[in-house]
Design a protein around this motif. Structure first.
Motif, PDB file in Angstrom:
ATOM      1  N   UNK A 293       0.837  -1.201   0.000  1.00  0.00           N
ATOM      2  CA  UNK A 293       0.000   0.000   0.000  1.00  0.00           C
ATOM      3  C   UNK A 293       0.871   1.250   0.000  1.00  0.00           C
ATOM      4  N   UNK A 294       1.858   1.221   0.848  1.00  0.00           N
ATOM      5  CA  UNK A 294       2.752   2.370   1.019  1.00  0.00           C
ATOM      6  C   UNK A 294       3.451   2.693  -0.300  1.00  0.00           C
ATOM      7  N   UNK A 295       3.941   1.653  -0.963  1.00  0.00           N
ATOM      8  CA  UNK A 295       4.656   1.855  -2.232  1.00  0.00           C
ATOM      9  C   UNK A 295       3.708   2.379  -3.304  1.00  0.00           C
ATOM     10  N   UNK A 296       2.532   1.762  -3.427  1.00  0.00           N
ATOM     11  CA  UNK A 296       1.608   2.115  -4.502  1.00  0.00           C
ATOM     12  C   UNK A 296       1.067   3.537  -4.358  1.00  0.00           C
ATOM     13  N   UNK A 297       0.689   3.906  -3.155  1.00  0.00           N
ATOM     14  CA  UNK A 297      -0.002   5.184  -2.963  1.00  0.00           C
ATOM     15  C   UNK A 297       0.940   6.290  -2.513  1.00  0.00           C
ATOM     16  N   UNK A 298       1.632   6.067  -1.407  1.00  0.00           N
ATOM     17  CA  UNK A 298       2.414   7.145  -0.812  1.00  0.00           C
ATOM     18  C   UNK A 298       3.676   7.471  -1.606  1.00  0.00           C
ATOM     19  N   UNK A 299       4.216   6.491  -2.311  1.00  0.00           N
ATOM     20  CA  UNK A 299       5.496   6.711  -2.978  1.00  0.00           C
ATOM     21  C   UNK A 299       5.409   6.734  -4.501  1.00  0.00           C
ATOM     22  N   UNK A 300       4.450   6.023  -5.068  1.00  0.00           N
ATOM     23  CA  UNK A 300       4.479   5.833  -6.516  1.00  0.00           C
ATOM     24  C   UNK A 300       3.383   6.585  -7.242  1.00  0.00           C
ATOM     25  N   UNK A 301       2.139   6.363  -6.849  1.00  0.00           N
ATOM     26  CA  UNK A 301       1.028   6.948  -7.592  1.00  0.00           C
ATOM     27  C   UNK A 301       0.747   8.369  -7.093  1.00  0.00           C
ATOM     28  N   UNK A 302       1.760   9.201  -7.191  1.00  0.00           N
ATOM     29  CA  UNK A 302       1.681  10.619  -6.855  1.00  0.00           C
ATOM     30  C   UNK A 302       2.241  11.401  -8.029  1.00  0.00           C
ATOM     31  N   UNK A 303       1.823  12.668  -8.098  1.00  0.00           N
ATOM     32  CA  UNK A 303       2.237  13.508  -9.224  1.00  0.00           C
ATOM     33  C   UNK A 303       3.579  14.190  -8.973  1.00  0.00           C
ATOM     34  N   UNK A 304       4.031  14.235  -7.730  1.00  0.00           N
ATOM     35  CA  UNK A 304       5.150  15.112  -7.379  1.00  0.00           C
ATOM     36  C   UNK A 304       6.446  14.364  -7.106  1.00  0.00           C
ATOM     37  N   UNK A 305       6.616  13.160  -7.655  1.00  0.00           N
ATOM     38  CA  UNK A 305       7.847  12.413  -7.428  1.00  0.00           C
ATOM     39  C   UNK A 305       8.742  12.442  -8.657  1.00  0.00           C
ATOM     40  N   UNK A 306      10.019  12.119  -8.418  1.00  0.00           N
ATOM     41  CA  UNK A 306      10.951  12.041  -9.542  1.00  0.00           C
ATOM     42  C   UNK A 306      10.597  10.888 -10.473  1.00  0.00           C
ATOM     43  N   UNK A 307       9.943   9.860  -9.939  1.00  0.00           N
ATOM     44  CA  UNK A 307       9.523   8.736 -10.773  1.00  0.00           C
ATOM     45  C   UNK A 307       8.422   9.149 -11.737  1.00  0.00           C
TER      46      UNK A 307
END
Length: 730
Positions: A293-307
């Motif tokens: 959950x943490x990876x999918x939402x908090x770290x990945x499926x966000x607009x403001x990351x380098x990924x």
């Protein structure tokens, strides 16, 4: 495509391989004159350029109630380029049992210095402390005592997040109850919401025997380490005391703000290893799913990351999931805490990337821009695009409150599919005094909470927020939607940011209060106010001359002074809400720590309130947190001042932010001149722009440009994607 098995070897995952010790750099050691060869507790501190926080951290260690003579403090420095060492060396001269390990070369992450600490730790027990965090003064003693009593290998205590002087509980499931020999199969799902070094003490012998160590990667090394200890131990001890304070100040930059492909590969590599290493029992599935959950939402499926978030990055994520999680043989959807995670996981599995992108764009819109409807028993956000699924929205509505000589009764309607466990009242200024009460199921969706006067007398003074705790330990707030505000002689049930709060004031027999903001001529003067609860649940506030004042003026214009307060001193607290510049440092209020922290001279901030803590000290609520009252440190700013927008916002034509009063769409990076500050009818502060519009004052959305360097001022957003721009509106 990478080979996870080869990567496990490359990054030193294997517990049967001792080569991690040989790969560490050599160290230069400097110690206190007096060293205990057999300490009770070893404290491992990995440091790289944390100079600003080291004195607070070290003060919390040398003043531990267990005694510095029983500690081994291993300060492991990864070739800092700031003055970290000069901050630590005075402690070596003054105190025993402090050891500096200066690595001969930088290892690029906390894993290197932490592993150096593991090699040199001599204590019966061991803790790992980040250099910018600190301990409650009795934190180590409390964890030590429970392990001595239980004989368990690992103990957990309360962890608090500290951000700009404000604190909140970070790991509620850690302090769910006092326990020894608690099986890990018994741990709730949300226990795995946090599994870092903070709030944990370990038996050192277990680490030595099992060859436990931190893997050779910059992120996820600690989660791997502590989960392995948890799994090998099979049971834990818990205490309900606060043990550790985690620094999350705005100027504390962490690795999680730089989420890129390497970051995600590190996390997925970690999960891949644990999947291949351990039986997929229920406790493992809970741990794994919470991390996913943490990876999918908090770290990945966000607009403001380098990924990034686009069709290409989503497809790349899916390929990485398939590669690293190939041994996944259970369905994580059975444990997902929200249906949002179900949908995203399903879209990834079916490779519906465009649909996933549309769903995330819609779902991340603020709730005021989405349609909320009730479907049968529960509430859902429903998109105008019928191809997108509806999303369950947990709703708890307060409906009635009453206070008499015997008890306080609060009724609420509960619209959440999962069963509730109990209600928890928390005061952020006294988190070691959490009060729990069971909720009585009255009928259908209606529940009732009763607090006896005997129990209420145990509450310290202050504001308590009511949290509804579910069986899986997720928690929600009670919306004050239809709940009238009630004021008794010793109790105030009130609205703070739209949720239920129980306010226990410092009792004052004469109910004397002082105006502080809305009427200049009354600043610092005492005025007697009586309150009258009307039939519709609202209040009349009546001055001594029988003049009525509005609830708005009451909320933002007065503070209650404690019993026996010297009224002659009142005039010194004549302090008007507004925008100020610090002309000298001011001390930040933090009851839980004995270490003094200060806001720097030159800082620009807003002042919205005065209040008294339980020690009758006068405090000022500012946009940078609560500070001790010192009027000579504040210089009021009356000329227009510039702020910069940190996230996309709207300006409004009136203080109440309603859709029909919206004026301009202000993009991230936009600079605006502010000419003053005011309040809405609920007492929420608003900035008045030079053009006469109103914008939010919240520091997470706007900040004063004078507080930032040129490098820190964000550039104006380039809205290449309509979906991306929509996802940031407030």
């Amino acid at each position: 495509m990478s080979n996870p098995t080869e990567e496990f070897q490359q990054f030193n995952y294997d517990l049967t391989d001792f080569s991690w010790k040989k790969n560490l750099p050599s160290v230069t050691i400097e110690c206190s004159e007096k060293i205990n060869p057999e300490p009770k507790i070893s404290v491992i501190i990995a440091n790289f350029n944390n100079s600003d926080y080291l004195e607070r951290m070290m003060d919390s260690l040398v003043n531990q109630t267990i005694g510095i003579n029983h500690l081994q403090i291993l300060f492991c420095d990864d070739r800092s380029t700031d003055d970290s060492l000069s901050k630590i060396k005075p402690f070596i001269i003054e105190y025993p049992n402090i050891e500096i390990y200066l690595l001969d070369k930088n290892t690029g992450g906390a894993h290197g210095p932490r592993n150096i600490g593991l090699l040199h730790a001599r204590g019966k027990y061991l803790v790992v402390l980040d250099a910018d965090d600190w301990y409650a003064l009795d934190g180590l003693e409390n964890m030590y005592n429970v392990l001595e009593k239980s004989g368990d290998n690992i103990a957990f205590g309360g962890v608090v997040r500290s951000k700009n002087g404000k604190i909140e509980l970070m790991s509620p499931a850690y302090i769910e109850k006092k326990a020894i020999h608690r099986p890990i199969l018994d741990l709730p799902y949300d226990f795995y919401n946090w599994l870092g070094p903070q709030g944990i003490m370990i038996r050192n012998e277990l680490i030595k025997v099992q060859n436990l160590h931190f893997i050779d990667q910059r992120v996820a090394d600690d989660v791997n380490f502590f989960y392995q200890i948890l799994k090998i131990s099979g049971r834990i001890s818990q205490i309900t005391d606060i043990t550790t304070y985690v620094n999350r100040d705005d100027d504390n930059i962490s690795l999680s703000k730089n989420i890129n492909e390497t970051f995600l590969r590190s996390w997925l590599r970690n999960l891949s290893y644990l999947l291949s290493k351990y039986e997929h029992s229920e406790d493992f599935q809970k741990f794994f799913t919470r991390r996913l959950e943490w990876i999918l939402i908090d770290f990945t499926l966000r607009w403001d990351t380098a990924f990034g978030l686009n069709l290409g990055s989503i497809e790349q994520l899916k390929n990485m999931l398939d590669n690293y999680l190939r041994n996944l043989d259970f369905n994580p959807s059975e444990y997902f805490s929200l249906d949002v995670y179900d949908y995203i996981w399903d879209f990834l599995q079916t490779e519906e990337y465009e649909k996933l992108l549309k769903f995330v764009a819609w779902n991340t819109l603020p709730k005021q821009y989405k349609s909320l409807i009730k479907v049968e028993k529960y509430y859902y956000f429903v998109s105008g695009d019928k191809s997108l699924p509806k999303v369950n929205y947990p709703v708890i509505k307060g409906v009635e409150a009453s206070v008499d000589d015997k008890q306080i009764v609060i009724s609420f309607d509960y619209f959440i599919p999962k069963p509730l466990k109990y209600i928890e009242f928390r005061n952020p200024e006294a988190l070691n005094h959490i009060f729990r009460v069971n909720a009585e199921h009255v009928s259908n969706d209606r529940y009732k909470v009763k607090i006896s006067r005997t129990d209420y007398d145990k509450f310290k003074s202050g504001i308590y927020t009511a949290y509804v705790i579910l069986e899986d330990h997720l928690e929600y707030l009670i919306a004050i939607d239809h709940l009238q505000i009630y004021c008794g002689s010793e109790t105030l049930i009130t609205d703070q940011n739209g949720v239920l709060n129980l306010y226990k004031p410092v009792i004052n027999d004469q109910q004397i209060l002082s105006f502080k903001t809305f009427d200049e001529k009354n600043l610092g003067k005492f005025v007697k106010v009586s309150t009258n609860l009307t039939n519709d649940g609202s209040f009349d506030f009546i001055l001594e001359n029988q003049t009525k004042i509005s609830e708005y003026n009451y909320k933002i214009g007065m503070i209650q002074f404690p019993r026996n307060f010297d009224q002659k001193k009142a005039s010194k607290y004549a302090f008007k809400a507004g925008i100020y510049r610090l002309i000298k440092p001011v001390k930040i209020y933090n009851e839980a720590s004995s270490t003094a922290l200060f806001l720097k001279k030159g800082r620009v901030l807003t002042v919205t309130n005065l209040w008294f803590n339980q020690h009758n000290e006068v405090l000022i609520t500012t946009s940078a947190g609560s500070v001790y009252f010192e009027s000579s440190a504040f210089e009021r700013i009356t000329e227009p001042i510039e702020v910069v927008v940190l996230k996309n916002i709207y300006s409004y034509g009136k203080t109440e932010f309603e859709k029909n009063s919206r004026k301009k769409h202000l993009l991230r990076g936009k600079t605006i001149l502010i000419k003053n500050m005011t309040f809405d009818q609920k007492g929420t502060p608003r900035f008045i722009t030079e053009s006469g519009d109103f914008i939010t004052e919240k520091p997470e959305y706007v900040t004063f440009t004078s507080n930032l360097s040129k490098k820190e001022i964000p550039k104006t957003a380039n809205c290449k994607s309509k979906l991306a721009s929509q996802a940031h509106l407030i």
